[in-house]
Write an enzyme that holds these catalytic residues in place. Sequence first.
Site, PDB file in Angstrom:
ATOM      1  N   THR A 107       0.685  -2.510   6.776  1.00 55.96           N
ATOM      2  CA  THR A 107       1.114  -3.921   6.929  1.00 55.96           C
ATOM      3  C   THR A 107       2.148  -4.230   5.835  1.00 55.96           C
ATOM      4  O   THR A 107       2.378  -3.412   4.937  1.00 55.96           O
ATOM      5  CB  THR A 107      -0.077  -4.895   6.735  1.00 55.96           C
ATOM      6  OG1 THR A 107      -0.493  -4.812   5.357  1.00 55.96           O
ATOM      7  CG2 THR A 107      -1.241  -4.591   7.656  1.00 55.96           C
ATOM      8  N   GLY A 135       0.360  -8.983   9.963  1.00 51.59           N
ATOM      9  CA  GLY A 135      -0.619  -7.950   9.622  1.00 51.59           C
ATOM     10  C   GLY A 135      -1.957  -8.054  10.344  1.00 51.59           C
ATOM     11  O   GLY A 135      -2.032  -8.285  11.553  1.00 51.59           O
ATOM     12  N   ILE A 136      -3.028  -7.884   9.568  1.00 51.98           N
ATOM     13  CA  ILE A 136      -4.389  -7.831  10.120  1.00 51.98           C
ATOM     14  C   ILE A 136      -4.758  -9.160  10.799  1.00 51.98           C
ATOM     15  O   ILE A 136      -5.368  -9.170  11.872  1.00 51.98           O
ATOM     16  CB  ILE A 136      -5.394  -7.499   8.983  1.00 51.98           C
ATOM     17  CG1 ILE A 136      -5.156  -6.071   8.477  1.00 51.98           C
ATOM     18  CG2 ILE A 136      -6.834  -7.682   9.455  1.00 51.98           C
ATOM     19  CD1 ILE A 136      -5.892  -5.718   7.177  1.00 51.98           C
ATOM     20  N   ASN A 144      -9.148 -14.083   5.955  1.00 50.37           N
ATOM     21  CA  ASN A 144      -8.298 -12.889   5.871  1.00 50.37           C
ATOM     22  C   ASN A 144      -7.140 -13.033   4.891  1.00 50.37           C
ATOM     23  O   ASN A 144      -6.662 -12.025   4.354  1.00 50.37           O
ATOM     24  CB  ASN A 144      -7.751 -12.605   7.292  1.00 50.37           C
ATOM     25  CG  ASN A 144      -6.624 -11.614   7.298  1.00 50.37           C
ATOM     26  OD1 ASN A 144      -6.843 -10.413   7.144  1.00 50.37           O
ATOM     27  ND2 ASN A 144      -5.396 -12.097   7.455  1.00 50.37           N
ATOM     28  N   TYR A 174      -7.233  -7.794  -8.252  1.00 49.64           N
ATOM     29  CA  TYR A 174      -7.551  -7.621  -6.823  1.00 49.64           C
ATOM     30  C   TYR A 174      -8.970  -7.071  -6.649  1.00 49.64           C
ATOM     31  O   TYR A 174      -9.750  -7.573  -5.827  1.00 49.64           O
ATOM     32  CB  TYR A 174      -6.510  -6.673  -6.224  1.00 49.64           C
ATOM     33  CG  TYR A 174      -6.550  -6.510  -4.722  1.00 49.64           C
ATOM     34  CD1 TYR A 174      -6.089  -7.522  -3.880  1.00 49.64           C
ATOM     35  CD2 TYR A 174      -7.009  -5.332  -4.138  1.00 49.64           C
ATOM     36  CE1 TYR A 174      -6.084  -7.359  -2.501  1.00 49.64           C
ATOM     37  CE2 TYR A 174      -7.009  -5.161  -2.763  1.00 49.64           C
ATOM     38  CZ  TYR A 174      -6.538  -6.181  -1.954  1.00 49.64           C
ATOM     39  OH  TYR A 174      -6.538  -6.017  -0.581  1.00 49.64           O
ATOM     40  N   ASP A 225      -3.101 -23.610   3.460  1.00 52.73           N
ATOM     41  CA  ASP A 225      -3.109 -22.860   2.201  1.00 52.73           C
ATOM     42  C   ASP A 225      -4.578 -22.777   1.788  1.00 52.73           C
ATOM     43  O   ASP A 225      -5.201 -23.800   1.479  1.00 52.73           O
ATOM     44  CB  ASP A 225      -2.279 -23.612   1.149  1.00 52.73           C
ATOM     45  CG  ASP A 225      -2.294 -22.917  -0.209  1.00 52.73           C
ATOM     46  OD1 ASP A 225      -3.188 -22.071  -0.447  1.00 52.73           O
ATOM     47  OD2 ASP A 225      -1.425 -23.234  -1.035  1.00 52.73           O
ATOM     48  N   ILE A 240      -3.914   0.160   5.035  1.00 48.30           N
ATOM     49  CA  ILE A 240      -3.515  -0.271   6.376  1.00 48.30           C
ATOM     50  C   ILE A 240      -2.020  -0.602   6.374  1.00 48.30           C
ATOM     51  O   ILE A 240      -1.524  -1.275   5.458  1.00 48.30           O
ATOM     52  CB  ILE A 240      -4.326  -1.516   6.812  1.00 48.30           C
ATOM     53  CG1 ILE A 240      -5.840  -1.289   6.607  1.00 48.30           C
ATOM     54  CG2 ILE A 240      -4.016  -1.880   8.263  1.00 48.30           C
ATOM     55  CD1 ILE A 240      -6.432  -0.123   7.355  1.00 48.30           C
TER      56      ILE A 240
HETATM   57  P1  NAP Z   1      -0.163  -9.512   5.147  1.00 46.91           P
HETATM   58  O1  NAP Z   1       0.474  -8.879   6.329  1.00 46.91           O
HETATM   59  O2  NAP Z   1       0.642  -9.785   3.928  1.00 46.91           O
HETATM   60  O3  NAP Z   1      -0.856 -10.877   5.657  1.00 46.91           O
HETATM   61  C1  NAP Z   1      -1.458 -11.782   4.768  1.00 46.91           C
HETATM   62  C2  NAP Z   1      -0.964 -13.184   5.097  1.00 46.91           C
HETATM   63  O4  NAP Z   1      -1.661 -14.125   4.258  1.00 46.91           O
HETATM   64  C3  NAP Z   1       0.536 -13.355   4.805  1.00 46.91           C
HETATM   65  O5  NAP Z   1       1.178 -14.075   5.832  1.00 46.91           O
HETATM   66  C4  NAP Z   1       0.501 -14.152   3.504  1.00 46.91           C
HETATM   67  O6  NAP Z   1       1.685 -14.876   3.249  1.00 46.91           O
HETATM   68  C5  NAP Z   1      -0.683 -15.053   3.778  1.00 46.91           C
HETATM   69  N1  NAP Z   1      -1.131 -15.783   2.581  1.00 46.91           N
HETATM   70  C6  NAP Z   1      -0.917 -15.501   1.273  1.00 46.91           C
HETATM   71  N2  NAP Z   1      -1.412 -16.460   0.484  1.00 46.91           N
HETATM   72  C7  NAP Z   1      -1.962 -17.396   1.304  1.00 46.91           C
HETATM   73  C8  NAP Z   1      -2.617 -18.628   1.100  1.00 46.91           C
HETATM   74  N3  NAP Z   1      -2.803 -19.133  -0.145  1.00 46.91           N
HETATM   75  N4  NAP Z   1      -3.081 -19.326   2.169  1.00 46.91           N
HETATM   76  C9  NAP Z   1      -2.880 -18.860   3.418  1.00 46.91           C
HETATM   77  N5  NAP Z   1      -2.232 -17.709   3.694  1.00 46.91           N
HETATM   78  C10 NAP Z   1      -1.781 -16.981   2.651  1.00 46.91           C
HETATM   79  O7  NAP Z   1      -1.417  -8.650   4.627  1.00 46.91           O
HETATM   80  P2  NAP Z   1      -2.539  -7.780   5.373  1.00 46.91           P
HETATM   81  O8  NAP Z   1      -2.384  -6.382   4.910  1.00 46.91           O
HETATM   82  O9  NAP Z   1      -2.620  -8.093   6.808  1.00 46.91           O
HETATM   83  O10 NAP Z   1      -3.821  -8.341   4.600  1.00 46.91           O
HETATM   84  C11 NAP Z   1      -4.810  -9.154   5.200  1.00 46.91           C
HETATM   85  C12 NAP Z   1      -6.080  -9.051   4.358  1.00 46.91           C
HETATM   86  O11 NAP Z   1      -6.545  -7.691   4.359  1.00 46.91           O
HETATM   87  C13 NAP Z   1      -5.890  -9.431   2.885  1.00 46.91           C
HETATM   88  O12 NAP Z   1      -7.009 -10.154   2.438  1.00 46.91           O
HETATM   89  C14 NAP Z   1      -5.818  -8.084   2.187  1.00 46.91           C
HETATM   90  O13 NAP Z   1      -6.231  -8.163   0.849  1.00 46.91           O
HETATM   91  C15 NAP Z   1      -6.788  -7.277   3.036  1.00 46.91           C
HETATM   92  N6  NAP Z   1      -6.594  -5.833   2.922  1.00 46.91           N
HETATM   93  C16 NAP Z   1      -5.429  -5.256   3.281  1.00 46.91           C
HETATM   94  C17 NAP Z   1      -5.277  -3.876   3.135  1.00 46.91           C
HETATM   95  C18 NAP Z   1      -3.995  -3.147   3.511  1.00 46.91           C
HETATM   96  O14 NAP Z   1      -3.876  -1.953   3.184  1.00 46.91           O
HETATM   97  N7  NAP Z   1      -3.055  -3.780   4.164  1.00 46.91           N
HETATM   98  C19 NAP Z   1      -6.325  -3.110   2.627  1.00 46.91           C
HETATM   99  C20 NAP Z   1      -7.506  -3.740   2.278  1.00 46.91           C
HETATM  100  C21 NAP Z   1      -7.636  -5.108   2.429  1.00 46.91           C
HETATM  101  P3  NAP Z   1       2.749 -14.210   2.185  1.00 46.91           P
HETATM  102  O15 NAP Z   1       3.334 -13.028   2.897  1.00 46.91           O
HETATM  103  O16 NAP Z   1       3.730 -15.314   1.945  1.00 46.91           O
HETATM  104  O17 NAP Z   1       1.979 -13.826   0.957  1.00 46.91           O
END
Ligand code: NAP
Length: 255
Positions: free
Chosen positions: A193, A17-18, A90, A156, A63, A191
Amino acid sequence: MGRLEGKAALITGAASGIGQATAQLMAKEGATVYLSDIREIEGEKAAQDIASEDGNANFLPLDVTQETAWEKAVEAIMEDTGHLDILVNNAGIPGAGVRIEDMELETWRHCTTICLDGVFLGVKHGIRAMRKGDGGSIINISSIAGKIGIPTSGNYCAAKGGVKLLTKTAALECANKEPRVRINSIHPGFIDTDLLAGAIQHRGPWFREFIEYNVPMAELGTARDIAEGIVYLASDAAKFVTGSELVIDGGYLAR
Ligand code: NAP
């Protein structure tokens, strides 16, 4: 010259993802990138993919909820390069999809521990490491959910709202100290992802319809859209920017 030439960057949750898109863009801009995640196989692969395109990338297991893991990761980077210039907090997981009156304390804590405590630990150890070098830039990934309430996402929203004010407090504590550390938050909208796909699957098809109807630009953002904002805040172009909130949401919060 890339915008991040000579800088060392640590990105949490960078296996997908991001975080992954940010690591790719930062490497293209000349940074030495340390991807970290709990997903070690995917994280190693993401780092190898960048290295195979001549980027300077490494993987560190981290972690974000474990303080000793933060200490080890930062120490490894300092031994490797002697400085840490950029930290992107992130890593995150989606909200519960449960109303507050039905939410177990364990469910509340699972989200706030990763999304808020994890950022606190990152900011703490990031500032300490950056002060040993020439200062730096910390970018905390909050959300539109850190600025408004969203039903069934109480854990959240609370965590992401906490990230917003943790960011401002840390920015104020660091603004007038040399070497200077700048700290800002980014507030992505919806986003495309794995995290969002999971949230849509959990809540049901109405959630995708809700998004498409309510985002003024009528589409999901891409991970690259957010990475571009992160690279700006990490770069010297943002040298006078601290404690700010960068919203990247296709106009969602403008309504
Ligand atoms: P993503 O693709 O799920 O990537 C997040 C990564 O963080 C995953 O590999 C996840 O592993 C890992 N993770 C989870 N718990 C962790 C821990 N304790 N320590 C280290 N890594 C850990 O999500 P994303 O959409 O790119 O999100 C990235 C950030 O953007 C997040 O903070 C999210 O809240 C924020 N965000 C996303 C959106 C959206 O619409 N996508 C919108 C607003 C904000 P697992 O897959 O095993 O959990």
